[in-house]
Design a protein around this motif. Structure first.
Motif, short mmCIF file in Angstrom:
data_model
loop_
_atom_site.label_atom_id
_atom_site.label_comp_id
_atom_site.label_asym_id
_atom_site.label_seq_id
_atom_site.Cartn_x
_atom_site.Cartn_y
_atom_site.Cartn_z
N ASP A 24 -1.35 1.47 10.25
CA ASP A 24 -0.04 0.97 10.69
C ASP A 24 -0.19 -0.27 11.57
O ASP A 24 0.66 -1.16 11.55
CB ASP A 24 0.73 2.04 11.45
N ILE A 27 -0.48 -3.19 9.25
CA ILE A 27 0.80 -3.49 8.63
C ILE A 27 1.73 -4.18 9.62
O ILE A 27 2.49 -5.07 9.24
CB ILE A 27 1.43 -2.21 8.03
N LYS A 31 3.63 -7.60 8.85
CA LYS A 31 5.09 -7.68 8.99
C LYS A 31 5.48 -8.80 9.94
O LYS A 31 6.40 -9.58 9.66
CB LYS A 31 5.62 -6.34 9.50
N TYR A 37 5.79 -9.32 1.64
CA TYR A 37 4.75 -8.32 1.43
C TYR A 37 5.37 -7.04 0.89
O TYR A 37 6.57 -6.81 1.02
CB TYR A 37 4.00 -8.02 2.74
N VAL A 39 4.18 -2.81 0.83
CA VAL A 39 3.23 -1.75 1.17
C VAL A 39 3.23 -0.75 0.02
O VAL A 39 4.30 -0.31 -0.43
CB VAL A 39 3.63 -1.05 2.49
N THR A 44 -1.69 -3.14 0.75
CA THR A 44 -0.52 -3.96 1.02
C THR A 44 -0.75 -5.29 0.33
O THR A 44 -1.82 -5.89 0.43
CB THR A 44 -0.34 -4.17 2.54
#
Length: 98
Positions: A24, A27, A31, A37, A39, A44
């Motif tokens: 996370d 990610i 982000k 993008y 996931v 990803t």
């Protein structure tokens, strides 16, 4: 500058922390970058200019290490066209569930 797709899979190794929580962190970096993008359960996929995506990927793996991972395995996959852009939508739009 051509648009490419870069898939990144970060596999964190830690004796005490959740792998999902560590992923996370990667990610979050992706982000926050502002690039397009998606996931998926295994990786990803980002869309953008190659050097920008490689920098984001490096920052993502560094974030996982900074969050406490003992080590990370990082796998990249890229699709690059000689004279044209590569987009996520051209490959996946027709398969999206409503």
């Amino acid at each position: 500058m051509k648009t490419i797709n870069l898939g990144i899979q970060i596999v964190p190794k830690s004796k005490s922390l959740s792998a999902y929580d560590l992923v996370d962190k990667a990610i979050e970096v992706i982000k926050a970058s502002g690039v397009k993008y998606e996931v998926t359960p295994f990786e990803t996929v980002m869309e953008g200019e190659e050097s920008q995506l490689m920098q984001i990927a490096k920052e993502a793996q560094e974030a996982v290490l900074a969050a406490g991972a003992d080590e990370v395995l990082v796998y990249y996959r890229m699709q690059i066209r000689k004279d044209a852009d590569v987009t996520i939508d051209e490959k996946t739009a027709k398969h999206k569930q409503a």
